[in-house]
Motif scaffolding. Structure first.
Motif, PDB file in Angstrom:
ATOM      1  N   ALA A  53       8.865   8.284  -2.492  1.00 26.03           N
ATOM      2  CA  ALA A  53       7.791   9.066  -1.885  1.00 26.03           C
ATOM      3  C   ALA A  53       7.377   8.494  -0.536  1.00 26.03           C
ATOM      4  CB  ALA A  53       6.593   9.117  -2.827  1.00 26.03           C
ATOM      5  N   ASN A  54       7.232   7.180  -0.464  1.00 21.82           N
ATOM      6  CA  ASN A  54       6.806   6.567   0.792  1.00 21.82           C
ATOM      7  C   ASN A  54       7.908   6.580   1.834  1.00 21.82           C
ATOM      8  OD1 ASN A  54       4.115   5.962   0.963  1.00 21.82           O
ATOM      9  ND2 ASN A  54       4.261   4.032  -0.115  1.00 21.82           N
ATOM     10  N   ALA A  55       9.178   6.558   1.402  1.00 22.33           N
ATOM     11  CA  ALA A  55      10.270   6.697   2.364  1.00 22.33           C
ATOM     12  C   ALA A  55      10.180   8.051   3.063  1.00 22.33           C
ATOM     13  CB  ALA A  55      11.617   6.542   1.660  1.00 22.33           C
ATOM     14  N   TYR A  56       9.934   9.087   2.287  1.00 26.04           N
ATOM     15  CA  TYR A  56       9.791  10.431   2.863  1.00 26.04           C
ATOM     16  C   TYR A  56       8.574  10.509   3.784  1.00 26.04           C
ATOM     17  CZ  TYR A  56       8.733  15.426   3.082  1.00 26.04           C
ATOM     18  OH  TYR A  56       8.425  16.689   3.527  1.00 26.04           O
ATOM     19  N   LEU A  57       7.438  10.013   3.294  1.00 32.05           N
ATOM     20  CA  LEU A  57       6.207  10.082   4.083  1.00 32.05           C
ATOM     21  C   LEU A  57       6.338   9.277   5.371  1.00 32.05           C
ATOM     22  CD1 LEU A  57       3.241  11.091   4.108  1.00 32.05           C
ATOM     23  CD2 LEU A  57       2.616   8.925   3.041  1.00 32.05           C
ATOM     24  N   GLY A  58       6.912   8.076   5.282  1.00 32.52           N
ATOM     25  CA  GLY A  58       7.046   7.228   6.457  1.00 32.52           C
ATOM     26  C   GLY A  58       7.977   7.812   7.501  1.00 32.52           C
ATOM     27  N   LEU A  59       9.079   8.416   7.055  1.00 32.64           N
ATOM     28  CA  LEU A  59      10.002   9.030   8.000  1.00 32.64           C
ATOM     29  C   LEU A  59       9.387  10.261   8.657  1.00 32.64           C
ATOM     30  CD1 LEU A  59      13.335   8.755   5.995  1.00 32.64           C
ATOM     31  CD2 LEU A  59      12.781   7.547   8.108  1.00 32.64           C
ATOM     32  N   LYS A  60       8.485  10.928   7.949  1.00 34.23           N
ATOM     33  CA  LYS A  60       7.900  12.159   8.490  1.00 34.23           C
ATOM     34  C   LYS A  60       6.751  11.885   9.448  1.00 34.23           C
ATOM     35  CE  LYS A  60       6.579  16.814   7.167  1.00 34.23           C
ATOM     36  NZ  LYS A  60       7.744  17.420   7.826  1.00 34.23           N
ATOM     37  N   VAL A  61       5.844  11.008   9.077  1.00 34.76           N
ATOM     38  CA  VAL A  61       4.642  10.814   9.898  1.00 34.76           C
ATOM     39  C   VAL A  61       4.469   9.384  10.395  1.00 34.76           C
ATOM     40  CG1 VAL A  61       3.451  12.683   8.727  1.00 34.76           C
ATOM     41  CG2 VAL A  61       3.132  10.364   7.916  1.00 34.76           C
ATOM     42  N   GLY A  62       5.399   8.482  10.064  1.00 37.79           N
ATOM     43  CA  GLY A  62       5.297   7.113  10.565  1.00 37.79           C
ATOM     44  C   GLY A  62       4.276   6.267   9.859  1.00 37.79           C
ATOM     45  N   MET A  63       3.826   6.690   8.673  1.00 39.35           N
ATOM     46  CA  MET A  63       2.835   5.932   7.912  1.00 39.35           C
ATOM     47  C   MET A  63       3.276   5.840   6.457  1.00 39.35           C
ATOM     48  SD  MET A  63      -0.876   7.305   9.120  1.00 39.35           S
ATOM     49  CE  MET A  63      -1.548   6.911  10.724  1.00 39.35           C
ATOM     50  N   THR A  64       2.906   4.757   5.820  1.00 36.90           N
ATOM     51  CA  THR A  64       3.068   4.650   4.374  1.00 36.90           C
ATOM     52  C   THR A  64       1.706   4.314   3.780  1.00 36.90           C
ATOM     53  OG1 THR A  64       3.669   2.306   4.544  1.00 36.90           O
ATOM     54  CG2 THR A  64       5.467   3.904   4.501  1.00 36.90           C
ATOM     55  N   VAL A  65       1.567   4.548   2.490  1.00 39.76           N
ATOM     56  CA  VAL A  65       0.290   4.355   1.822  1.00 39.76           C
ATOM     57  C   VAL A  65       0.456   3.332   0.710  1.00 39.76           C
ATOM     58  CG1 VAL A  65      -1.536   5.473   0.494  1.00 39.76           C
ATOM     59  CG2 VAL A  65      -0.430   6.699   2.358  1.00 39.76           C
ATOM     60  N   SER A  66      -0.505   2.417   0.602  1.00 39.70           N
ATOM     61  CA  SER A  66      -0.451   1.393  -0.434  1.00 39.70           C
ATOM     62  C   SER A  66      -0.401   2.033  -1.816  1.00 39.70           C
ATOM     63  CB  SER A  66      -1.679   0.480  -0.330  1.00 39.70           C
ATOM     64  OG  SER A  66      -1.684  -0.447  -1.392  1.00 39.70           O
ATOM     65  N   ALA A  67       0.514   1.527  -2.647  1.00 41.76           N
ATOM     66  CA  ALA A  67       0.714   2.119  -3.976  1.00 41.76           C
ATOM     67  C   ALA A  67       0.060   1.313  -5.087  1.00 41.76           C
ATOM     68  CB  ALA A  67       2.214   2.255  -4.255  1.00 41.76           C
ATOM     69  N   SER A  68      -0.598   0.212  -4.777  1.00 38.72           N
ATOM     70  CA  SER A  68      -1.112  -0.664  -5.832  1.00 38.72           C
ATOM     71  C   SER A  68      -2.109   0.054  -6.738  1.00 38.72           C
ATOM     72  CB  SER A  68      -1.763  -1.905  -5.213  1.00 38.72           C
ATOM     73  OG  SER A  68      -0.801  -2.705  -4.574  1.00 38.72           O
ATOM     74  N   ILE A  69      -3.121   0.695  -6.144  1.00 38.36           N
ATOM     75  CA  ILE A  69      -4.141   1.354  -6.954  1.00 38.36           C
ATOM     76  C   ILE A  69      -3.576   2.570  -7.695  1.00 38.36           C
ATOM     77  CG2 ILE A  69      -6.341   2.589  -6.892  1.00 38.36           C
ATOM     78  CD1 ILE A  69      -7.238   0.691  -4.698  1.00 38.36           C
ATOM     79  N   PRO A  70      -2.845   3.481  -7.018  1.00 37.99           N
ATOM     80  CA  PRO A  70      -2.242   4.577  -7.793  1.00 37.99           C
ATOM     81  C   PRO A  70      -1.313   4.089  -8.898  1.00 37.99           C
ATOM     82  CG  PRO A  70      -2.185   5.076  -5.458  1.00 37.99           C
ATOM     83  CD  PRO A  70      -2.644   3.655  -5.570  1.00 37.99           C
ATOM     84  N   ALA A  71      -0.533   3.033  -8.628  1.00 39.09           N
ATOM     85  CA  ALA A  71       0.365   2.501  -9.658  1.00 39.09           C
ATOM     86  C   ALA A  71      -0.435   1.955 -10.833  1.00 39.09           C
ATOM     87  CB  ALA A  71       1.259   1.406  -9.070  1.00 39.09           C
ATOM     88  N   ALA A  72      -1.546   1.288 -10.532  1.00 36.91           N
ATOM     89  CA  ALA A  72      -2.390   0.758 -11.599  1.00 36.91           C
ATOM     90  C   ALA A  72      -2.976   1.878 -12.442  1.00 36.91           C
ATOM     91  CB  ALA A  72      -3.506  -0.103 -10.999  1.00 36.91           C
ATOM     92  N   VAL A  73      -3.442   2.936 -11.780  1.00 32.85           N
ATOM     93  CA  VAL A  73      -4.058   4.043 -12.499  1.00 32.85           C
ATOM     94  C   VAL A  73      -3.030   4.785 -13.353  1.00 32.85           C
ATOM     95  CG1 VAL A  73      -5.198   6.270 -12.202  1.00 32.85           C
ATOM     96  CG2 VAL A  73      -5.928   4.326 -10.832  1.00 32.85           C
ATOM     97  N   ILE A  74      -1.858   5.046 -12.783  1.00 34.26           N
ATOM     98  CA  ILE A  74      -0.823   5.756 -13.528  1.00 34.26           C
ATOM     99  C   ILE A  74      -0.346   4.917 -14.710  1.00 34.26           C
ATOM    100  CG2 ILE A  74       1.534   6.646 -13.414  1.00 34.26           C
ATOM    101  CD1 ILE A  74       0.910   7.519 -10.539  1.00 34.26           C
ATOM    102  N   SER A  75      -0.156   3.615 -14.498  1.00 36.06           N
ATOM    103  CA  SER A  75       0.293   2.753 -15.593  1.00 36.06           C
ATOM    104  C   SER A  75      -0.741   2.736 -16.722  1.00 36.06           C
ATOM    105  CB  SER A  75       0.550   1.330 -15.084  1.00 36.06           C
ATOM    106  OG  SER A  75      -0.651   0.662 -14.747  1.00 36.06           O
ATOM    107  N   MET A  76      -2.019   2.739 -16.344  1.00 39.51           N
ATOM    108  CA  MET A  76      -3.060   2.793 -17.376  1.00 39.51           C
ATOM    109  C   MET A  76      -2.956   4.072 -18.189  1.00 39.51           C
ATOM    110  SD  MET A  76      -6.592   1.186 -15.880  1.00 39.51           S
ATOM    111  CE  MET A  76      -6.658   2.223 -14.438  1.00 39.51           C
ATOM    112  N   GLY A  77      -2.763   5.201 -17.489  1.00 43.74           N
ATOM    113  CA  GLY A  77      -2.660   6.467 -18.189  1.00 43.74           C
ATOM    114  C   GLY A  77      -1.467   6.513 -19.134  1.00 43.74           C
ATOM    115  N   VAL A  78      -0.314   6.056 -18.636  1.00 47.36           N
ATOM    116  CA  VAL A  78       0.905   6.099 -19.448  1.00 47.36           C
ATOM    117  C   VAL A  78       0.815   5.138 -20.627  1.00 47.36           C
ATOM    118  CG1 VAL A  78       3.389   5.642 -19.446  1.00 47.36           C
ATOM    119  CG2 VAL A  78       2.335   6.844 -17.521  1.00 47.36           C
ATOM    120  N   LEU A  79       0.402   3.899 -20.360  1.00 46.47           N
ATOM    121  CA  LEU A  79       0.354   2.907 -21.432  1.00 46.47           C
ATOM    122  C   LEU A  79      -0.713   3.256 -22.471  1.00 46.47           C
ATOM    123  CD1 LEU A  79       0.866  -0.393 -19.388  1.00 46.47           C
ATOM    124  CD2 LEU A  79       2.526   0.798 -20.822  1.00 46.47           C
TER     125      LEU A  79
END
Length: 664
Positions: A53-79
């Motif tokens: 996802a960030n590869a696509y976003l970075g190539l398109k707009v030159g920015m990436t977004v930190s994934a730590s918090i979304p990853a934490a939230v998604i992992s909580m939901g799944v686990l």
């Protein structure tokens, strides 16, 4: 633990005691499940997903977004779903492990898309195995060089270096112990972003336009427009109104100032002006942007990156000194009868140095990495130097403000000059310089992520050694897929095209070729540098302005809308601070979901473009009249985008009954 869960993190989590004396959320004496198969496997999946996802976003707009918090939230939901469905126990340390492994993918993707696409733009087309090696070696060096710094930057500097993303992620993990409501917010954003994307995109059903544009009266070839992408709205909310305004200022200067000015001056010129081969009078605004404004923007970005680096020089030198001292320092003090506490165990220094030596030998020996002994030395030196810098800077200002591109530009400039002095030139020298820059840049990005993750672990009571192994696994998992993602996107959209501008990689290519081959249109580049200098002299950070000048205005305007929504919320949402903090966090989570849904569908739809099997094509809607399903009208596209903005506003202005559980 029940009382502690209600209270959240200990009050000393943000200072008030020495780091050696801090007692985390899970005390060292306790040892709940942490490095488990389900946590690591989920983390690897998240690493691959967020990396793509960030590869696509970075190539398109030159920015990436930190994934730590979304990853934490998604992992909580799944686990938690696994726990409820199968009666499996899940600990907060398993959640932390999953986000540690998962967030590595985002950082590795950032380092890759900033540099390796430059090789594709040069026509070199590195193999998937070559991309994998560059990503893996750079990522592992970044993790390993950070390990000796943990005891100083995370522990001894506790209360002095806040590590904002790491601390926020710890708050989310602790709050998540009480329930998974925050996961629903992320998934709501993901769902809306994905549905919107597949209905709008040419690779999907193509029901409406992705870009709206209006020509401005009395400005020759001046244009103003919007890329109606949910991801850009989310980016704007996350970065806030100030940075968004700086970006828009650069875009306004470029598209409503410089493009009309160039068009006016070139109206009566019968011949082309280098680097274009077409007279200016025959160009539209996009052609002028591509042939002239991008070079002006590149000069501004280069200046802004170097200035960001110069501003950090005091931190650079002090951090570098600390890094050298820490490698040769004695072991961290032990307690409990000489036994190292669980929360103080790192990978042994001799193991770290052995692996670093082995990686250095591989960099020199592998034929897929075309570096001589000099190039290998440059890789190791620059990577360690800037890993030290990156780890300290993200502790002060956060990962989003880490000047990784500036440090990479400095690496490329120094490397290119050294290689040119040693007789390298042409494609051989450019590939060698980009290879050095790619490994260093990936290491810089991964080190920043590792620092934040280790801070999160320090606050919640994770085992550093296990986290460090998790980071290495996350890098490996993401590195296996990032090359394929890059090539799918390149084949489907074209790296360097209007759809995937790849601004950082284009800049890196121009820097290297400009030094080695003296091929840059230096007049335009220098003009851009002085434009950024003028902004810097006004006391404004020039890098966001420069990025706005480089990118099309159509990307800056939706980002500004997201920033304005954030500003309106901060200034006019009249609720108590605990509730406001909770809503602000929900806005960030929802925006992250919009970004993830938009970007993930961009990646998933790319193979359909490659095989010419898009839904619109299969249903016979293309290549028919583009007026079908509102494709020729700007108004419906803009209206639907505003409806997405309304959903973000609702998240921030919903009824006051919103829960503040876990808010501080």
């Amino acid at each position: 633990m029940k009382d502690q869960e209600k209270k959240g993190l200990p009050k000393e989590a943000f200072g008030g005691c020495a780091g050696e004396d801090y007692v985390p959320y899970i005390p060292p004496e306790e040892e709940p499940p942490e490095f488990t198969f389900k946590a690591v496997f989920l983390g690897v999946l998240l690493a691959v997903v967020f990396g793509a996802a960030n590869a696509y976003l970075g190539l398109k707009v030159g920015m990436t977004v930190s994934a730590s918090i979304p990853a934490a939230v998604i992992s909580m939901g799944v686990l938690r779903t696994l726990a409820k469905s199968f009666g499996v126990k899940v600990s907060i340390l398993e959640n932390n492990m999953a986000q540690t492994v998962g967030s590595a993918g985002e950082s590795l993707a950032a380092g890759v898309i900033f540099t390796i696409p430059a090789l594709i733009l040069m026509g070199v087309n590195p193999s998937l195995f070559q991309i994998f090696l560059l990503a893996l070696l750079g990522g592992w060096l970044g993790v390993l060089f950070m390990i000796p710094l943990r005891r100083f930057l995370i522990v001894r500097e506790h209360g002095k270096l806040p590590y904002p993303e790491g601390a926020a992620c710890a708050e989310v993990l602790v709050a998540g112990e009480a329930g998974g409501s925050k996961a629903k917010t992320v998934f709501a954003g993901v769902s809306l972003g994905a549905i919107y994307k597949i209905l709008m995109d040419k690779a999907g059903f193509f029901l409406w336009k992705e870009e709206v544009e209006w020509h401005v009266p009395y400005l020759k070839k001046g244009a103003f427009g919007f890329n109606v992408l949910p991801a850009l709205l989310g980016v704007g909310y996350i970065i806030g109104p100030q940075i968004a305004a700086f970006m828009l200022a650069g875009a306004v200067l470029g598209w409503l100032g410089l493009i009309p000015f160039i068009a006016m001056l070139g109206e009566h010129l019968p011949t082309a002006v280098y680097p274009s081969t077409v007279p200016i009078a025959k160009m539209d605004c996009w052609a002028i942007w591509n042939n002239y404004l991008r070079y002006i923007g590149a000069g501004a970005v280069a200046f802004g990156g170097v200035v960001s680096l110069l501003k950090a020089l005091p931190v650079i030198f002090s951090s570098f000194k600390v890094g050298i001292a820490e490698i040769f320092s004695s072991n961290f003090k032990k307690k409990d009868g000489g036994k190292t506490l669980r929360t103080q165990r790192d990978l042994p220094l001799n193991v770290v140095l052995t692996i670093v030596a082995a990686l250095s030998i591989l960099i020199y020996a592998l034929p897929q990495i075309p570096l001589s002994l000099l190039g290998t030395i440059l890789v190791v030196v620059f990577t360690f130097f800037f890993v030290t810098v990156s780890s300290r800077i993200v502790g002060l200002v956060g990962s989003s403000s880490n000047p990784a591109s500036g440090m990479t530009i400095a690496t490329l400039l120094a490397t290119s000059l050294i290689l040119a002095y040693c007789g390298y030139s042409g494609t051989e020298g450019a590939v060698a310089a980009i290879s050095v820059g790619a490994i260093a840049c990936i290491g810089i990005c991964i080190a920043g992520d590792t620092s934040q993750d280790l801070k999160t672990g320090f606050l919640v009571g994770a085992t550093p050694k296990r986290q460090q192994i998790g980071e290495l696994i996350g890098v490996l998992g993401s590195a296996l897929f990032v090359g394929a993602t890059l090539y799918i996107l390149h084949t489907s959209y074209g790296i360097g095209s209007k759809e995937l501008a790849a601004p950082q990689a284009t800049l890196m290519k121009m820097v290297v070729e400009g030094v080695l081959n003296q091929s840059l249109p230096w007049g335009f580049v220098i003009f851009g540098a002085f434009a950024a200098m003028a902004v810097e002299l006004m006391g404004i950070g020039s890098l966001p302005f420069a990025i706005g000048l480089y990118l099309p205005i159509h990307l800056s305007t939706p980002i500004m809308l997201g920033g304005l929504i954030r500003y309106a919320f901060e200034e006019y949402r009249n609720v108590d601070e605990a509730k406001k903090d909770c809503l602000r966090e929900d806005g960030i989570l929802y925006s992250s979901g919009l970004i993830a849904g938009d970007a993930l569908l961009g990646v998933l739809l790319a193979p359909l473009v490659y095989f010419n099997m898009t839904p619109a094509k299969l249903m016979g809607w293309l290549p028919k009249d583009t007026s079908l399903f509102w494709r020729s009208s700007d108004t419906p596209s803009f209206f639907l985008f505003l409806l997405v903005a309304v959903t973000l506003i609702y998240v921030l202005w919903r009824p006051k009954e919103v829960s503040t559980k876990g808010a501080k």
